[in-house]
Every structure is written in C-alpha cells, then in structure tokens.
Write a protein that holds these residues in place. Structure first.
Motif, PDB file in Angstrom:
ATOM      1  N   ARG A  40     -38.938  39.990  15.824  1.00 30.10           N
ATOM      2  CA  ARG A  40     -38.501  40.023  14.422  1.00 30.10           C
ATOM      3  C   ARG A  40     -37.329  40.965  14.190  1.00 30.10           C
ATOM      4  O   ARG A  40     -36.938  41.191  13.043  1.00 30.10           O
ATOM      5  CB  ARG A  40     -39.684  40.442  13.539  1.00 30.10           C
ATOM      6  N   GLY A  41     -36.856  41.567  15.270  1.00 29.16           N
ATOM      7  CA  GLY A  41     -35.743  42.512  15.118  1.00 29.16           C
ATOM      8  C   GLY A  41     -36.139  43.790  14.398  1.00 29.16           C
ATOM      9  O   GLY A  41     -35.303  44.437  13.755  1.00 29.16           O
ATOM     10  N   LEU A  42     -37.409  44.149  14.477  1.00 33.53           N
ATOM     11  CA  LEU A  42     -37.858  45.370  13.796  1.00 33.53           C
ATOM     12  C   LEU A  42     -37.608  46.571  14.703  1.00 33.53           C
ATOM     13  O   LEU A  42     -37.560  46.444  15.925  1.00 33.53           O
ATOM     14  CB  LEU A  42     -39.355  45.268  13.453  1.00 33.53           C
ATOM     15  N   ASP A  43     -37.486  47.727  14.093  1.00 35.26           N
ATOM     16  CA  ASP A  43     -37.214  48.964  14.827  1.00 35.26           C
ATOM     17  C   ASP A  43     -38.573  49.555  15.261  1.00 35.26           C
ATOM     18  O   ASP A  43     -39.341  50.028  14.433  1.00 35.26           O
ATOM     19  CB  ASP A  43     -36.449  49.905  13.884  1.00 35.26           C
ATOM     20  N   TRP A  53     -45.167  51.970  15.135  1.00 35.33           N
ATOM     21  CA  TRP A  53     -44.536  51.641  13.854  1.00 35.33           C
ATOM     22  C   TRP A  53     -43.427  50.632  14.112  1.00 35.33           C
ATOM     23  O   TRP A  53     -42.619  50.839  15.010  1.00 35.33           O
ATOM     24  CB  TRP A  53     -43.934  52.903  13.217  1.00 35.33           C
ATOM     25  N   ALA A  54     -43.401  49.558  13.344  1.00 34.05           N
ATOM     26  CA  ALA A  54     -42.325  48.570  13.446  1.00 34.05           C
ATOM     27  C   ALA A  54     -41.684  48.476  12.064  1.00 34.05           C
ATOM     28  O   ALA A  54     -42.345  48.083  11.104  1.00 34.05           O
ATOM     29  CB  ALA A  54     -42.888  47.215  13.866  1.00 34.05           C
ATOM     30  N   TRP A  55     -40.437  48.882  11.982  1.00 36.93           N
ATOM     31  CA  TRP A  55     -39.779  49.010  10.670  1.00 36.93           C
ATOM     32  C   TRP A  55     -38.781  47.900  10.395  1.00 36.93           C
ATOM     33  O   TRP A  55     -37.950  47.591  11.232  1.00 36.93           O
ATOM     34  CB  TRP A  55     -39.065  50.359  10.579  1.00 36.93           C
ATOM     35  N   TRP A  56     -38.872  47.380   9.196  1.00 37.76           N
ATOM     36  CA  TRP A  56     -37.845  46.490   8.639  1.00 37.76           C
ATOM     37  C   TRP A  56     -37.074  47.387   7.673  1.00 37.76           C
ATOM     38  O   TRP A  56     -37.593  47.725   6.616  1.00 37.76           O
ATOM     39  CB  TRP A  56     -38.538  45.325   7.927  1.00 37.76           C
TER      40      TRP A  56
END
Ligand SMILES: [Zn+2]
Length: 402
Positions: A40-43, A53-56
């Motif tokens: 998903r291209g999350l950080d 933690w996966a950040w949008w």
C-alpha cells in the motif's frame, strides 16, 4: 488477507493457533504485516518495543495521527480472529477510504502491538505497557518463558536491542486517537441483533502467580504423614477461588500450572499456578486474591527466596478503563447507521485499554461472534459481520480524520 494469515502458527492436530511473541510464527506474522504495508506504499516503522506501525502520511508531534489496529500474537491454541481481525480490518478500512477518495487531514496509522496475550512471558499487553511506561523495562527483560529464556535473551536473538525497551514518548506523541476493532468475546451483540458494537469499559483485571513449595519425594515409599505435598494446598486454592469468585460476583480462573519435577511417581517439590481474576468491581477482585493468599496461613507476598511455603506475586494489574465518553458516543453514532451501535462493557483486556490509561483518547469496536467462544479454535465471525466491521471502522476513521 485473513487467508494467508490462517496458516501461520496453526497447530495441525487441533486447528488452534500458537503464536507466541518473538517466536518463528511471530516473525512470519511481522513479515506479513510489512508486506501489507509495502503493497500500500505505507511507511513501515518498528518502535523500540517491537510494535509495528504502518503510516499513510507522516505523523509528527504537531500533527499526530488517527491510529487503528490490534495484535497478531495469540493465546496458545487460540482462534483465528482475536487480534488478526483488528489488523486486517485496519488495512481493509484504509483501502476503503482510499477507494472513496478520502483525503484525511491527519495521518492514518495501522498498528500491530507486540505480545498482547502474554502467552509466553505471562504479562499481557507487553508492547503497549512498555510503550506507555506502565511496565518497567527491567522487570520485563527479566521475565522468563517455559524454556527458561528471558525476554532480554529472546529479543536479542531476534536482532532487537533489549536495552532500548521502555517508555517511548516519541512514538506515543504520534497517536492522536486510537481505535481498536476486535472480535467480541461474548454474545452481547447476538442478543442485541447487531453486527457491530462499541466498547464502554474494560473490567479491572490481573494475574497472580502462586508458588506452593513442598518436598519432592517418592510416591510409594513416603508415608502420608511424612509428606509435604504442595499439590494439596494448590488444589484447595483452585476450589477456594471458585467459591470466592461466586460469592463476590467476579470471575477467577486457574488456567496454567507448572509442576516440578512433574513425575507421575513422585510427590512434587513445587507447584506454580497462575490465577486470573476480573470483575466490574475492583475492590471485590482485590479482596478475592487477598483471601486466597491468606487461606494458606504462612503466605509470603513478594519476591522469591522469602522463605514462606506459599509465595504470591502479582504479575500484572490493570485498573478499570472507562473509554472516553464523547469519543465512544461519536463512534456509536457513526458506526451504527440509523440507530447508534450498542455500547458494551468487556471482561477482556486490550491494548486500547492500556493506551486509554496513558491518556491517549481510545475506543473499541466489537464485531459479533455467534458463539461467543474466544481464546479457542472455535472462535468465529461471519464474513458479512467482518465486512460490516470494516465499513464501520472506515466510517469512524473518516469521521475522526476529517
Ligand atoms: Zn485480542
């Protein structure tokens, strides 16, 4: 998303899951999480305590995010939904928001907390307790698993820095609001006829370790009068716990016991038993434990080597958590559609409760569980209800990050 997860840590003999923290299964689950974040291209970030933690978007102190998620570890012989449903729903809700073209005004994060169940080291919600400072890192690092390995050993073995564990204000500052979706661990939603509910409060709950000491000896040659058998006071404690719980309107469980040396033809030298006690009334739970500790007379509460025949140590205690009232009412309105979602108390502990205690505005969504069975391979949620949970979570996130 639940499908690839379903084979990780599954015991083929029972169909139950064994996903201890920092085990090979846990590492596979972490890889799965990283894969979903990457797709998903999350950080993706792992904090000092092993929480993922996966950040949008990029959260900062000035612009903390709306975070959702749960945990991927399980109790031993647990089910497929407790924990994973919250993480999977978090990713699915994020997809739904993107599909709707939502442009959140704050970052949205997906979290996976480490060792929520405490199956390996006895302390539940280890990741969130360390993160918030509710658990002292020195105490955590010295905890041992069944093999005698300390948490410090195990964390180091997985390439993490044991001395980095502990309160992490930088990570905490990134969480503006936390919403955890979880399969219900009871049947309140079945009775309500609703697929989704909102958490009201978490009962106060704790775990205590009772060590009963005696003298190991031969099962055949030792006269009854000469025995010092710790299994006998242990058995009395189990029966007393049941009676004392019924008298006080709380629940008490001895679900784990370790007998040493554990031979069928030997009187044991040591019986260690873990008592889990919970209830709506904190004083009643405390009183029950005090009564059980007193029952054997020469109890010593405190560390090992104190010299008593029975040692009682509190391994964890979580006071009552009342979820933020305006937040939970907002969730009930948004998640409920035409009629607000029902608001339910729960006897189970969750990372959302630990964060709430640390001052993070937190809330929970529950998804209907037709049998109410939990911490068992029979735990279940219908596909349609899981989907209703995702939609409710997406609506809530959209509302919170508007
Ligand atoms: Zn859980």
């Amino acid at each position: 998303m639940l499908e690839p997860l379903a084979r990780i840590g599954r015991d083929p003999a029972t169909g139950g899951y064994v996903r201890d923290a920092w085990s090979a299964a846990d590492m596979e689950l972490r890889e799965w999480f990283a894969g979903e974040a990457g797709r998903r291209g999350l950080d993706l970030r792992e904090d000092r305590n092993g929480n993922l933690w996966a950040w949008w978007g990029s959260p900062s102190r000035e612009r903390p995010g709306v975070v959702t998620g749960s945990h991927l570890d399980s109790v031993r012989q647990g089910g497929a939904y407790d924990g994973p449903l919250g993480v999977v729903s978090a990713f699915a809700a994020l997809d739904l928001l993107r599909g709707r073209g939502t442009e959140p005004s704050v970052p949205v994060g997906v979290a996976c907390f480490t060792d929520e169940e405490g199956a390996r080291f006895g302390v539940p919600c280890m990741g969130s307790r360390l993160l918030t400072g509710a658990l002292e890192p020195g105490r955590a690092l010295a905890l041992t698993d069944d093999a005698g390995d300390t948490l410090a050993d195990v964390v180091a073995e997985q390439g993490r820095e044991p001395h980095a564990l502990g309160r992490d204000d930088e990570t905490l500052a990134m969480i503006g609001t936390f919403v955890e979706l979880h399969v219900e661990q009871g049947r309140a939603l079945v009775h309500e006829g609703r697929p989704v509910g909102v958490g009201q409060a978490i009962w106060p709950h704790g775990r205590w370790r009772f060590d009963f000491r005696g003298r190991a000896d031969h099962a055949g040659t030792t006269r009854l009068a000469d025995r010092d058998d710790p299994m006998v006071p242990f058995a009395r404690m189990v029966l007393a716990a049941r009676t004392a719980a019924a008298e006080r309107g709380v629940v008490a469980t001895v679900g784990k016991v370790r007998v040493s040396p554990g031979n069928a033809n030997a009187i044991p030298g040591l019986v260690s038993a873990w008592l889990d006690a919970r209830g709506a009334d904190e004083a009643a739970v405390r009183d029950l434990v005090a009564e059980l500790a007193r029952a054997e007379g020469d109890v010593v509460a405190g560390g090992p080597g104190a010299g008593g025949r029975v040692e009682v140590r509190e391994e964890s205690w979580t006071p009552v958590v009342d979820f933020d009232v305006p937040l939970r009412e907002r969730l009930a309105r948004v998640a409920g559609g035409d009629t607000p979602a029902p608001i339910l108390p729960t006897g189970a502990g969750h990372d959302a409760g630990i964060l709430a205690t640390a001052g993070v505005p937190s809330a929970m969504l529950f998804v209907r569980n037709p049998t109410g069975v939990s911490h068992s391979p029979h735990e279940h949620a219908e596909q349609a209800d899981c989907e209703a949970g995702v939609v409710a979570l997406a609506d809530v996130l959209e509302d919170l990050c508007r």
